[in-house]
Design a protein around this motif. Sequence first.
Motif, PDB file in Angstrom:
ATOM      1  N   ALA A  73     -76.300 -28.586  11.549  1.00 11.10           N
ATOM      2  CA  ALA A  73     -75.214 -28.995  12.285  1.00 11.10           C
ATOM      3  C   ALA A  73     -74.131 -29.050  11.105  1.00 11.10           C
ATOM      4  CB  ALA A  73     -75.066 -30.168  12.920  1.00 11.10           C
ATOM      5  N   VAL A  74     -74.147 -29.751  10.228  1.00 13.14           N
ATOM      6  CA  VAL A  74     -73.372 -29.926   8.976  1.00 13.14           C
ATOM      7  C   VAL A  74     -73.121 -28.409   8.200  1.00 13.14           C
ATOM      8  CG1 VAL A  74     -73.106 -30.715   6.748  1.00 13.14           C
ATOM      9  CG2 VAL A  74     -73.857 -32.298   8.487  1.00 13.14           C
ATOM     10  N   ALA A  75     -73.906 -27.847   8.160  1.00 18.06           N
ATOM     11  CA  ALA A  75     -74.037 -26.303   7.763  1.00 18.06           C
ATOM     12  C   ALA A  75     -72.977 -25.431   8.222  1.00 18.06           C
ATOM     13  CB  ALA A  75     -75.418 -25.804   7.141  1.00 18.06           C
ATOM     14  N   GLY A  76     -73.273 -25.434   9.772  1.00 18.76           N
ATOM     15  CA  GLY A  76     -72.855 -24.747  10.514  1.00 18.76           C
ATOM     16  C   GLY A  76     -71.224 -25.216  10.603  1.00 18.76           C
ATOM     17  N   SER A  77     -70.808 -26.344  10.622  1.00 20.72           N
ATOM     18  CA  SER A  77     -69.624 -26.881  10.535  1.00 20.72           C
ATOM     19  C   SER A  77     -68.779 -26.230   9.365  1.00 20.72           C
ATOM     20  CB  SER A  77     -69.409 -28.364  10.726  1.00 20.72           C
ATOM     21  OG  SER A  77     -68.181 -28.961  10.730  1.00 20.72           O
ATOM     22  N   VAL A  78     -69.318 -26.560   8.381  1.00 27.27           N
ATOM     23  CA  VAL A  78     -68.643 -26.040   6.997  1.00 27.27           C
ATOM     24  C   VAL A  78     -68.385 -24.601   6.890  1.00 27.27           C
ATOM     25  CG1 VAL A  78     -69.143 -26.137   4.325  1.00 27.27           C
ATOM     26  CG2 VAL A  78     -69.725 -28.030   5.647  1.00 27.27           C
ATOM     27  N   ILE A  79     -69.474 -23.797   7.509  1.00 31.79           N
ATOM     28  CA  ILE A  79     -69.172 -22.351   7.557  1.00 31.79           C
ATOM     29  C   ILE A  79     -68.031 -22.030   8.550  1.00 31.79           C
ATOM     30  CG2 ILE A  79     -70.333 -20.473   8.109  1.00 31.79           C
ATOM     31  CD1 ILE A  79     -73.042 -21.386   7.008  1.00 31.79           C
ATOM     32  N   GLN A  80     -68.094 -22.471   9.591  1.00 30.93           N
ATOM     33  CA  GLN A  80     -67.020 -22.422  10.440  1.00 30.93           C
ATOM     34  C   GLN A  80     -65.687 -22.843   9.974  1.00 30.93           C
ATOM     35  OE1 GLN A  80     -67.947 -24.231  14.382  1.00 30.93           O
ATOM     36  NE2 GLN A  80     -69.722 -23.195  14.596  1.00 30.93           N
ATOM     37  N   THR A  81     -65.433 -23.864   9.205  1.00 27.99           N
ATOM     38  CA  THR A  81     -64.345 -24.487   8.860  1.00 27.99           C
ATOM     39  C   THR A  81     -63.709 -23.351   7.346  1.00 27.99           C
ATOM     40  OG1 THR A  81     -64.742 -26.758   9.303  1.00 27.99           O
ATOM     41  CG2 THR A  81     -63.087 -26.275   7.460  1.00 27.99           C
ATOM     42  N   VAL A  82     -64.677 -22.966   6.649  1.00 27.19           N
ATOM     43  CA  VAL A  82     -64.182 -22.153   5.542  1.00 27.19           C
ATOM     44  C   VAL A  82     -63.923 -20.846   6.110  1.00 27.19           C
ATOM     45  CG1 VAL A  82     -65.063 -21.418   3.425  1.00 27.19           C
ATOM     46  CG2 VAL A  82     -65.572 -23.640   3.813  1.00 27.19           C
ATOM     47  N   THR A  83     -64.570 -20.590   6.986  1.00 28.19           N
ATOM     48  CA  THR A  83     -64.510 -18.773   7.284  1.00 28.19           C
ATOM     49  C   THR A  83     -63.464 -19.006   8.559  1.00 28.19           C
ATOM     50  OG1 THR A  83     -66.226 -18.918   9.236  1.00 28.19           O
ATOM     51  CG2 THR A  83     -66.866 -18.181   6.806  1.00 28.19           C
ATOM     52  N   GLN A  84     -62.858 -20.211   8.964  1.00 28.97           N
ATOM     53  CA  GLN A  84     -62.287 -20.217   9.924  1.00 28.97           C
ATOM     54  C   GLN A  84     -62.431 -19.289  11.279  1.00 28.97           C
ATOM     55  OE1 GLN A  84     -58.016 -19.333   8.520  1.00 28.97           O
ATOM     56  NE2 GLN A  84     -58.607 -20.530   6.637  1.00 28.97           N
ATOM     57  N   ASN A  85     -63.796 -19.287  11.468  1.00 25.80           N
ATOM     58  CA  ASN A  85     -64.275 -18.712  12.861  1.00 25.80           C
ATOM     59  C   ASN A  85     -65.252 -19.721  13.463  1.00 25.80           C
ATOM     60  OD1 ASN A  85     -66.048 -17.053  14.583  1.00 25.80           O
ATOM     61  ND2 ASN A  85     -65.795 -15.136  12.891  1.00 25.80           N
ATOM     62  N   PRO A  86     -64.964 -19.994  14.720  1.00 26.21           N
ATOM     63  CA  PRO A  86     -65.678 -21.102  15.388  1.00 26.21           C
ATOM     64  C   PRO A  86     -67.058 -20.419  15.680  1.00 26.21           C
ATOM     65  CG  PRO A  86     -63.942 -20.187  16.767  1.00 26.21           C
ATOM     66  CD  PRO A  86     -63.662 -19.675  15.329  1.00 26.21           C
ATOM     67  N   MET A  87     -67.145 -19.231  15.773  1.00 22.05           N
ATOM     68  CA  MET A  87     -68.459 -18.513  16.268  1.00 22.05           C
ATOM     69  C   MET A  87     -69.405 -18.141  15.243  1.00 22.05           C
ATOM     70  SD  MET A  87     -67.006 -16.403  19.298  1.00 22.05           S
ATOM     71  CE  MET A  87     -65.706 -15.633  18.847  1.00 22.05           C
ATOM     72  N   ALA A  88     -69.295 -19.190  13.794  1.00 25.34           N
ATOM     73  CA  ALA A  88     -70.102 -18.629  12.575  1.00 25.34           C
ATOM     74  C   ALA A  88     -71.031 -19.580  12.573  1.00 25.34           C
ATOM     75  CB  ALA A  88     -69.029 -18.387  11.537  1.00 25.34           C
ATOM     76  N   ASP A  89     -72.165 -19.226  12.072  1.00 27.21           N
ATOM     77  CA  ASP A  89     -73.184 -20.392  11.697  1.00 27.21           C
ATOM     78  C   ASP A  89     -74.149 -19.670  10.414  1.00 27.21           C
ATOM     79  OD1 ASP A  89     -75.020 -18.809  13.016  1.00 27.21           O
ATOM     80  OD2 ASP A  89     -75.967 -20.251  14.138  1.00 27.21           O
ATOM     81  N   PRO A 147     -63.024 -12.792   1.478  1.00 29.22           N
ATOM     82  CA  PRO A 147     -62.284 -12.903   2.767  1.00 29.22           C
ATOM     83  C   PRO A 147     -63.264 -13.333   3.817  1.00 29.22           C
ATOM     84  CG  PRO A 147     -61.811 -10.853   1.793  1.00 29.22           C
ATOM     85  CD  PRO A 147     -62.716 -11.449   0.830  1.00 29.22           C
ATOM     86  N   PRO A 148     -62.831 -14.362   4.959  1.00 31.35           N
ATOM     87  CA  PRO A 148     -63.826 -14.826   5.842  1.00 31.35           C
ATOM     88  C   PRO A 148     -64.573 -13.599   6.673  1.00 31.35           C
ATOM     89  CG  PRO A 148     -61.938 -16.213   5.491  1.00 31.35           C
ATOM     90  CD  PRO A 148     -61.650 -15.065   4.624  1.00 31.35           C
ATOM     91  N   LYS A 149     -63.205 -12.730   7.099  1.00 25.59           N
ATOM     92  CA  LYS A 149     -64.036 -11.706   8.085  1.00 25.59           C
ATOM     93  C   LYS A 149     -65.091 -10.842   7.317  1.00 25.59           C
ATOM     94  CE  LYS A 149     -60.013 -11.916  11.376  1.00 25.59           C
ATOM     95  NZ  LYS A 149     -59.020 -11.013  12.061  1.00 25.59           N
ATOM     96  N   ARG A 150     -64.682 -10.513   6.476  1.00 29.52           N
ATOM     97  CA  ARG A 150     -65.548  -9.447   5.493  1.00 29.52           C
ATOM     98  C   ARG A 150     -67.071 -10.293   5.264  1.00 29.52           C
ATOM     99  NH1 ARG A 150     -64.759  -5.274   1.525  1.00 29.52           N
ATOM    100  NH2 ARG A 150     -66.255  -5.484  -0.233  1.00 29.52           N
TER     101      ARG A 150
END
Length: 332
Positions: A73-89, A147-150
């Motif tokens: 959960a923490v890993a997913g939260s950090v990845i979503q925040t840094v990439t600014q993508n709520p569907m990332a994990d 870049p987050p999307k890349r």
Amino acid sequence: MSKTSRFTSWMLGLLGLTPILIIINLNTGSMALGPQALLAWLTGHGTATQTLVLLNFRLPRIVLALLVGCALAVAGSVIQTVTQNPMADSSLLGINNGAGLAVMALMVTAGGATSLGMRLPIIALIGAWLSTLLVFLLAYKPTQGIPPKRLLLIGVALSGCFSAVMVLMTLKLSPDNYQFVMNWLAGSLWGTNWAYIGWALPWLLIGLGLIAWQLPVLDVFNLGNERAQALGVNLKHQQLLLIGVAAMLAGVSVAISGGISFIGLITPNLARRLIGSRQHFQLPLAAVLGSCLLLAADTVGKLITTTTELPVGVLVALIGAPYFIYMLIRSH
């Protein structure tokens, strides 16, 4: 109700739910142990069989579910925040499949899982790290950093590539080894042993501590890259640090529990809906939600069948996949 009050209420509710889930989980499995047997064991009057089952099998599994759920959960939260993508994990960065490919390669070259011992989680962790490093190297641009999307697109592409290679490698596995790898990839909480938990715990504590130290920086990422740079945040450095730590948390979790997906996707989004995006509230709530969700899924799996092990990752996916579809529909 203020945000602090809502956060406190949700945390107390989830922390109150956790002991209930633990008691139910301890009383489920192939060997029936009712409340009286559990009470006898807790008071030191249990039989040798009850002590063996509870202390050596069921309690490590519960501790493993709580730790892995929190870390994912923490890993997913950090990845979503840094990439600014709520569907990332973590699975979108190729971490799960990178670890799975390393495990499968080890199985092909070294034999069965029972003979591998502590080499198995170590190899899985190395595979997770190497796959994350490869994603970083391919996504990095000298002028823009990462870049987050890349980053996400390359992660998805490499994850698919790893998956294809794993399918080819299954042709080299014996039926028993094939069954183990498939259960591992489905998320089976296989490392239910105090030795594996002891190996993973220092990594997880270090990772969680580093993320807690970086909470103010994560809050700045919520403002967007331009504002973060205006506030003096070194985006390249912080992206590498935060996603690297998230990859470590996810890699260690995958190494001892298999490829459990969707925990890192569901819980951060649910926490944001309940309490908002401020990291001092959202991230701890997501961590507790992750622990409760994984423990609940494991408990339900043992209640459904007591004769065979139902991979906990399958039950989490049954919840996560519809939620993922809902998020996609809601975002358009």
